[in-house]
Scaffold this motif. Structure first.
Motif, PDB file in Angstrom:
ATOM      1  N   TYR A 187      -5.772   8.902   8.177  1.00 16.95           N
ATOM      2  CA  TYR A 187      -5.411  10.325   8.118  1.00 16.95           C
ATOM      3  C   TYR A 187      -6.548  11.199   8.681  1.00 16.95           C
ATOM      4  O   TYR A 187      -6.853  12.266   8.154  1.00 16.95           O
ATOM      5  CB  TYR A 187      -5.080  10.736   6.685  1.00 16.95           C
ATOM      6  CG  TYR A 187      -3.914  11.707   6.586  1.00 16.95           C
ATOM      7  CD1 TYR A 187      -2.604  11.243   6.643  1.00 16.95           C
ATOM      8  CD2 TYR A 187      -4.117  13.074   6.440  1.00 16.95           C
ATOM      9  CE1 TYR A 187      -1.534  12.122   6.560  1.00 16.95           C
ATOM     10  CE2 TYR A 187      -3.047  13.962   6.352  1.00 16.95           C
ATOM     11  CZ  TYR A 187      -1.764  13.477   6.416  1.00 16.95           C
ATOM     12  OH  TYR A 187      -0.701  14.356   6.344  1.00 16.95           O
ATOM     13  N   THR A 193       0.760   3.486   6.084  1.00 15.20           N
ATOM     14  CA  THR A 193       0.487   4.101   4.785  1.00 15.20           C
ATOM     15  C   THR A 193       0.182   5.584   4.941  1.00 15.20           C
ATOM     16  O   THR A 193       0.336   6.355   3.992  1.00 15.20           O
ATOM     17  CB  THR A 193      -0.660   3.359   4.075  1.00 15.20           C
ATOM     18  OG1 THR A 193      -0.359   1.960   4.029  1.00 15.20           O
ATOM     19  CG2 THR A 193      -0.835   3.844   2.647  1.00 15.20           C
ATOM     20  N   GLU A 194      -0.229   6.004   6.139  1.00 11.91           N
ATOM     21  CA  GLU A 194      -0.391   7.434   6.392  1.00 11.91           C
ATOM     22  C   GLU A 194       0.937   8.157   6.227  1.00 11.91           C
ATOM     23  O   GLU A 194       0.973   9.321   5.795  1.00 11.91           O
ATOM     24  CB  GLU A 194      -0.945   7.657   7.796  1.00 11.91           C
ATOM     25  CG  GLU A 194      -2.352   7.136   7.996  1.00 11.91           C
ATOM     26  CD  GLU A 194      -2.880   7.376   9.395  1.00 11.91           C
ATOM     27  OE1 GLU A 194      -4.115   7.389   9.560  1.00 11.91           O
ATOM     28  OE2 GLU A 194      -2.056   7.558  10.320  1.00 11.91           O
ATOM     29  N   ALA A 214       1.363   8.969   2.613  1.00  9.40           N
ATOM     30  CA  ALA A 214       0.585  10.161   2.265  1.00  9.40           C
ATOM     31  C   ALA A 214       1.315  11.429   2.708  1.00  9.40           C
ATOM     32  O   ALA A 214       1.404  12.403   1.950  1.00  9.40           O
ATOM     33  CB  ALA A 214      -0.803  10.094   2.905  1.00  9.40           C
ATOM     34  N   ASP A 239      -2.870   7.278  -8.102  1.00 12.45           N
ATOM     35  CA  ASP A 239      -2.765   6.256  -7.059  1.00 12.45           C
ATOM     36  C   ASP A 239      -3.101   4.913  -7.684  1.00 12.45           C
ATOM     37  O   ASP A 239      -4.257   4.657  -8.041  1.00 12.45           O
ATOM     38  CB  ASP A 239      -3.736   6.589  -5.913  1.00 12.45           C
ATOM     39  CG  ASP A 239      -3.810   5.489  -4.863  1.00 12.45           C
ATOM     40  OD1 ASP A 239      -2.830   4.719  -4.733  1.00 12.45           O
ATOM     41  OD2 ASP A 239      -4.847   5.398  -4.173  1.00 12.45           O
ATOM     42  N   LEU A 260      -5.542   6.535  -0.070  1.00 13.28           N
ATOM     43  CA  LEU A 260      -4.493   7.465  -0.490  1.00 13.28           C
ATOM     44  C   LEU A 260      -5.038   8.540  -1.427  1.00 13.28           C
ATOM     45  O   LEU A 260      -4.797   9.732  -1.222  1.00 13.28           O
ATOM     46  CB  LEU A 260      -3.360   6.703  -1.174  1.00 13.28           C
ATOM     47  CG  LEU A 260      -2.280   6.108  -0.280  1.00 13.28           C
ATOM     48  CD1 LEU A 260      -1.351   5.212  -1.086  1.00 13.28           C
ATOM     49  CD2 LEU A 260      -1.472   7.204   0.417  1.00 13.28           C
ATOM     50  N   THR A 315      -7.431  10.945   0.348  1.00 13.44           N
ATOM     51  CA  THR A 315      -6.699  11.775   1.305  1.00 13.44           C
ATOM     52  C   THR A 315      -5.932  12.886   0.590  1.00 13.44           C
ATOM     53  O   THR A 315      -5.973  14.057   1.000  1.00 13.44           O
ATOM     54  CB  THR A 315      -5.731  10.916   2.131  1.00 13.44           C
ATOM     55  OG1 THR A 315      -6.486  10.000   2.928  1.00 13.44           O
ATOM     56  CG2 THR A 315      -4.854  11.772   3.026  1.00 13.44           C
ATOM     57  N   LEU A 316      -5.226  12.542  -0.484  1.00  8.88           N
ATOM     58  CA  LEU A 316      -4.457  13.549  -1.218  1.00  8.88           C
ATOM     59  C   LEU A 316      -5.382  14.601  -1.830  1.00  8.88           C
ATOM     60  O   LEU A 316      -5.068  15.797  -1.812  1.00  8.88           O
ATOM     61  CB  LEU A 316      -3.619  12.870  -2.303  1.00  8.88           C
ATOM     62  CG  LEU A 316      -2.538  11.908  -1.790  1.00  8.88           C
ATOM     63  CD1 LEU A 316      -1.841  11.221  -2.959  1.00  8.88           C
ATOM     64  CD2 LEU A 316      -1.514  12.634  -0.918  1.00  8.88           C
TER      65      LEU A 316
END
Length: 307
Positions: free
Chosen positions: A89, A106-107, A110, A134, A142, A145-146
């Protein structure tokens, strides 16, 4: 021998070509791409720099490290472990053999979680952002990134592996979100269940549960690509006989949480989306359960939502 004696030092371009050839002879499937990634990392340059310096001499002091990198790659080690990083990401994450290498698909998970979170908990309304968990965080890709994309969200990240949590914490620190991510060691949802000592009180109710758990059927592990089979942690790959064990366990544990999350977002293996959705339907009355396809058109993510 000096250049005056007629010695022509190997150029960067020739070094790359010869390195790719050696990897190809060793059976490496992505020989050209892998050799380029290794050389760019070793020389600390971009692809544009590589093209400009194509005919420049290869630095003599880098030759030993280059030979070592090629040997590790020829033996099947993933490039990401050799250079110790993978982008996810748009951010650089440290990775090692202690964690699964974050994948591009997996991006998309997200993105889907960010979109549904923005719809259910719109910013600017004065309302508190969601609590996100997560499960099986690994490198923290993840969770971090979130947290980085939505500073108002409260994020928790759990993993069974202490080594994975060390790396996830380090990535959170490097990317400036360590103070907003709570790291918890434990198996799936066990630390957050009401039956666990302090579980119901130690952590806030979970609004969004996101997880990319192990989903490879045990019998399929020996047939995986060599880089994955021999180097990535089996704890993060093996999902049991049919690959669904982690989903069964989490589906059962959902009812032991303080409240069933409003959103459950799972990454799943090829052909597992319908089975994973059926497990969730047994747990709660969802307003919607939909699938998100990956770049190959496979139903890769299951999104269950209670409005």
């Amino acid at each position: 021998m000096s250049e005056k004696d007629g010695f022509n030092p190997l150029t960067i371009g020739a070094t790359l070509r010869l390195g790719a050839d050696s990897l190809r002879q060793a059976g490496v499937e992505e020989a050209d791409a892998d050799a380029e990634l290794l050389l760019l990392y070793l020389l600390g340059m971009s692809k544009a720099d590589l093209l400009m310096d194509w005919r420049e001499p290869m630095p003599e002091q880098k030759r030993g490290a280059w030979t070592e990198m090629l040997a590790r790659k020829a033996a099947g080690e993933p490039v990401q472990y050799i250079i110790g990083e993978q982008y996810f990401y748009g951010r650089r994450f440290e990775v090692s053999a202690a964690v699964l290498i974050p994948r591009p698909e997996t991006e998309l998970l997200a993105e889907a979680v960010l979109a549904i979170g923005d719809r259910l908990w719109p910013s600017g309304t004065g309302a508190t952002g969601p609590v996100v968990l997560d499960v099986g965080t690994g490198s923290g890709a993840l969770a971090v990134t979130l947290a980085a994309e939505r500073p108002e969200w409260r994020v928790m990240a759990s993993d069974l592996s202490p080594d994975a949590l060390v790396m996830a914490r380090r990535n959170a620190e490097t990317l400036g979100v360590a103070e907003r991510v709570t790291f918890v060691q434990g198996d799936l949802l066990t630390p957050f269940m009401a039956a666990t000592d302090g579980g119901a009180d130690a952590y806030p109710p979970i609004d969004i549960l996101v997880s990319n758990p192990p989903y490879i059927p045990s019998a399929d592990i020996p047939g995986l690509q060599r880089e994955v089979r021999a180097h990535e942690p089996h704890l993060a790959l093996d999902g049991g006989e049919d690959g669904l064990n982690p989903y069964r366990a989490m589906a059962q544990q959902l009812q032991s949480l303080r409240a069933v999350p409003r959103v459950v977002a799972w990454e799943v293996g090829a052909g597992q989306a319908e089975d994973a959705a059926a497990l969730l339907r047994e747990v709660a009355d969802w307003s919607d359960i939909r699938f998100v396809k990956d770049y190959a058109g496979i139903d890769r993510h299951v999104m269950a939502v209670r409005e």
